[in-house]
Design an enzyme around this catalytic site. Structure first.
Site, PDB file in Angstrom:
ATOM      1  N   HIS A   1       0.840  -1.209   0.000  1.00 37.52           N
ATOM      2  CA  HIS A   1       0.000   0.000   0.000  1.00 37.52           C
ATOM      3  C   HIS A   1       0.877   1.263   0.000  1.00 37.52           C
ATOM      4  O   HIS A   1       0.711   2.146  -0.853  1.00 37.52           O
ATOM      5  CB  HIS A   1      -0.903  -0.015   1.248  1.00 37.52           C
ATOM      6  N   GLU A   2       1.797   1.332   0.967  1.00 43.58           N
ATOM      7  CA  GLU A   2       2.638   2.535   1.052  1.00 43.58           C
ATOM      8  C   GLU A   2       3.545   2.668  -0.169  1.00 43.58           C
ATOM      9  O   GLU A   2       3.822   3.771  -0.641  1.00 43.58           O
ATOM     10  CB  GLU A   2       3.465   2.525   2.344  1.00 43.58           C
TER      11      GLU A   2
ATOM     12  N   HIS B   1       1.735   4.411  -2.932  1.00 45.46           N
ATOM     13  CA  HIS B   1       1.852   5.873  -2.796  1.00 45.46           C
ATOM     14  C   HIS B   1       3.218   6.338  -3.302  1.00 45.46           C
ATOM     15  O   HIS B   1       3.329   7.356  -3.985  1.00 45.46           O
ATOM     16  CB  HIS B   1       1.724   6.282  -1.321  1.00 45.46           C
TER      17      HIS B   1
ATOM     18  N   HIS C   1       3.459   6.643  -6.957  1.00 44.49           N
ATOM     19  CA  HIS C   1       2.744   7.847  -7.399  1.00 44.49           C
ATOM     20  C   HIS C   1       3.695   9.057  -7.338  1.00 44.49           C
ATOM     21  O   HIS C   1       3.688   9.925  -8.224  1.00 44.49           O
ATOM     22  CB  HIS C   1       1.533   8.059  -6.484  1.00 44.49           C
TER      23      HIS C   1
END
Length: 673
Positions: free
Chosen positions: A463-464, A467, A470
């Site tokens: 998940h991290e 990010h 991105h």
């Protein structure tokens, strides 16, 4: 010499002393004010270049220094840094207001904005202009001088209150320890968790075992410890952070924060803080958020009630538990899951050694986006635990610097997050590449075992890292529109979609190998991971919805009548309640996402983005989860574009259609596939 006042590329952590921060920030505020004054008093007529771009270019060093400071305050804080934060926050709040309430500057931006249709701006320039104009108009530029002063006072107070709230939560987390001297009290606890508890005790100079409120210590105890009264003691301590009527109590802070936010919204002409916030979100209005949450509740609640009833029956039959309490949920859910799927974290953990999972997420990024991660040790870090990597593309061209900080320690707040030390932008013809960091709190290695992750920790890392991608793959002209600078309910799409790869055989076989034998994770385990992915999905969905509803209750209406934080919270939880209330507990007083972080009136965005990620991953599945065609589209239209266009427009360019909410309900097993 103050290293923060000189140009640097990577953050010069080893040269920075705490006493450097305040003078550097004061000096850089002064310097940035001078830059802004030059723009505001420019005798030439306002143009996009001399006003909007010039403003975007101002305060560059100040941004970098404050990002270092506040990241340290989250990941490696101490009393000195917290004290400096209390001084620095109002300074920055006042500076921000000086900028946004600067009338001549606003007049220049407004003049450009009013001519935008005749300026032949490209979409990115238009977005920057819109964002700048709104940041003024939405933050008081049109207010009277008296109201501007009121706004300044509110913002300065809020800046300090949010810090105090977070400091109290961290102090409460660090203060509590459950000391165990009788080994029988550890019955049920896996060997790894026992060893970690013994190591914690040893570090604290205590004989026996110590369980703390840090997640890697707290969660295994709640899932596996047979001794119900100790689970109860730990659960009550965890749920009572900031709720003790002492100097670390956050009840008054909660009430003051929500009232100041409401007052601020009203001053700016909005009905509530949520109305203000959601104007700049995909969801647009509190009404739309409420109906979104209630629609999901309608689908999830029957499943949650069914699952809860089954769990109660299971606990009663197994151990004669008459009434399931909050400290029983994780324990009996884990036992039921083991019984049903013959699978538990202890069977899986040997296949998830942290270094292998890191290599796994790097391999996924390489296969999807042609990225290479090369460990480096020639840049500064703020703690020996922090690992650093140079990220390049297939042509060995620089993409990013990546920092990763994985284990809990006293100066680090709980949870996991991604942050940035330097934003991507194209400046003077050079594509400045970003410096991105992820911070987590994973199980530490012990004397006999490396860091072995639970499956939940594996998905957190993915998940991290989503990010981080991105941020790393950003490719925009302006830093203010780069990377994760997107609508808050869009920012979770890149992170949440990457979690999907953790459940796929093709991915797991890349990295899930036994840390002792090197054996690849057995196919039966992979099938069980997939099969158990929707286990208690109803209960989990209800839990997430309860947090979103509590957030909207605090921020979606007038809070001035609220006097009792706990009573108000109970009302907000009424529709999602499964367990009996625990009088000693209150979630709001440690709900850092909304009272310290940036999620106020935005917690719903996790579920909102789940709709996007389920639909987007279904698209990958149609072509193959490592399809270069789909990955290139996701990179081109989502990861690289930042906030340069409306998020729904970007999503449609990627997907060819708007997201289908049924994709989430199907994946969650809440409706038939």
């Amino acid at each position: 010499m103050n290293p923060l006042l000189h140009p640097f590329d990577t953050a010069p952590f080893s040269k920075i002393k705490n006493e450097h921060f305040l003078p550097a920030i004061e000096e850089l505020i002064k310097k940035t004010k001078s830059e802004i004054e030059t723009i505001a008093t420019n005798p030439m007529p306002p143009t996009f270049e001399n006003t909007v771009e010039a403003l975007e270019d101002s305060g560059r060093q100040l941004d970098r220094v404050t990002s270092i400071f506040f990241n340290l305050n989250s990941a490696e804080t101490n009393d000195d840094i917290q004290k400096i934060a209390q001084e620095v926050s109002p300074l920055l709040s006042n500076f921000n207001n000086d900028l946004l309430l600067n009338k001549p500057l606003f007049e220049r931006v407004k003049a450009v904005y009013e001519e935008k249709d005749s300026l032949e701006l490209d979409p990115e320039q238009q977005m920057l202009l819109d964002k700048q104009y709104k940041s003024f108009s939405r933050n008081g530029a049109n207010l009277s001088e008296k109201d501007k002063e009121t706004l300044r006072k509110i913002d300065a107070d809020l800046a300090k209150l949010k810090l105090t709230f977070g400091e109290n939560v961290l102090a409460e987390t660090n203060k509590f320890q459950l000391v165990i001297t009788n080994e029988e009290d550890l019955s049920g606890l896996p060997d790894g968790a026992k060893e970690a508890a013994a190591q914690t005790a040893s570090e604290k100079g205590i004989d026996g075992w110590v369980i703390t409120l840090d997640y890697p210590s707290y969660i295994p105890f709640m899932m596996y410890a047979d001794k119900r009264e100790l689970r109860k003691e730990l659960a009550i301590a965890f749920g009572a952070k900031g709720f003790h009527n002492d100097k670390l109590d956050n009840q008054l802070n909660v009430l003051t924060i929500v009232n100041l936010r409401h007052q601020r919204a009203q001053l700016l002409g909005y009905k509530s803080h949520a109305h203000f916030v959601l104007e700049e979100r995909m969801a647009e209005t509190p009404k739309k958020v409420q109906s979104f949450l209630l629609e999901l509740l309608e689908k999830a609640k029957p499943a949650a009630l069914r699952e809860f009833s089954e769990l109660e029956t299971f606990a009663k039959e197994r151990d004669g538990i008459d009434k399931l309490q909050k400290w029983d949920g994780a324990y009996y859910a884990e036992k039921l899951k083991q019984e049903r799927f013959n699978l538990d974290d202890e069977k899986l953990k040997p296949y998830f050694e942290l270094k292998n999972v890191i290599n796994g997420v790097f391999t996924v990024a390489e296969r999807l986006y042609d990225l290479q991660f090369n460990p480096i040790d020639d840049i500064d870090v703020y703690h020996p635990d922090v690992k650093t990597y140079r990220v390049t593309d297939n042509n060995n061209e620089p993409v990013a610097i990546f920092y990763a900080d994985f284990h809990p320690r006293p100066g680090k707040r709980g949870g996991a997050w991604m942050t940035s030390y330097k934003s991507q932008e194209i400046r003077d013809g050079v594509n400045e590449r970003p410096h991105v960091s992820i911070v987590c709190n994973f199980t530490k290695p012990t004397s006999s075992k490396p860091s072995l992750l639970t499956f939940n920790e594996v998905t957190t890392l993915f998940h991290e890292f989503g990010h981080a991608l991105h941020g790393m793959l950003a490719n925009t002209r302006y830093k203010g529109l780069s990377g994760t600078s997107v609508y808050w309910d869009f920012v979770e799409l890149p992170s949440q979609i990457l979690e999907n790869w953790c459940y796929e055989k093709e991915t797991l076989e890349l990295f899930a190998t036994h840390y002792e034998t090197g054996e690849v994770i057995p196919m039966t385990y992979i099938e069980k991971i997939k099969e158990s992915a929707t286990f208690h999905e109803g209960i989990q969905t209800l839990r997430q919805l309860s947090f979103g509803m509590l957030d909207m209750a605090w921020h979606g209406s007038d809070p001035t009548h609220v006097k009792d934080v706990k009573a108000f919270e109970k009302g907000a939880f009424a529709l999602t309640k499964l367990y009996p209330d625990v009088p000693e507990n209150c979630m709001s007083t440690s709900f850092s996402h909304i009272f310290q972080g940036g999620y106020s009136a935005g917690y719903y965005s996790y579920k909102w983005a789940e709709v996007l990620d389920a639909d987007a991953f279904a698209y990958f599945q149609q072509e193959g989860i490592f399809s270069k065609t789909i990955a290139n589209k996701f990179k081109k239209f989502i990861l690289s574009q930042g906030g340069t266009q409306d998020p729904m427009e970007l999503y449609v360019k990627f997907r060819g259609q708007e997201p289908d909410p049924e994709a989430l309900l199907k994946r969650a097993g809440l409706i038939e596939r």
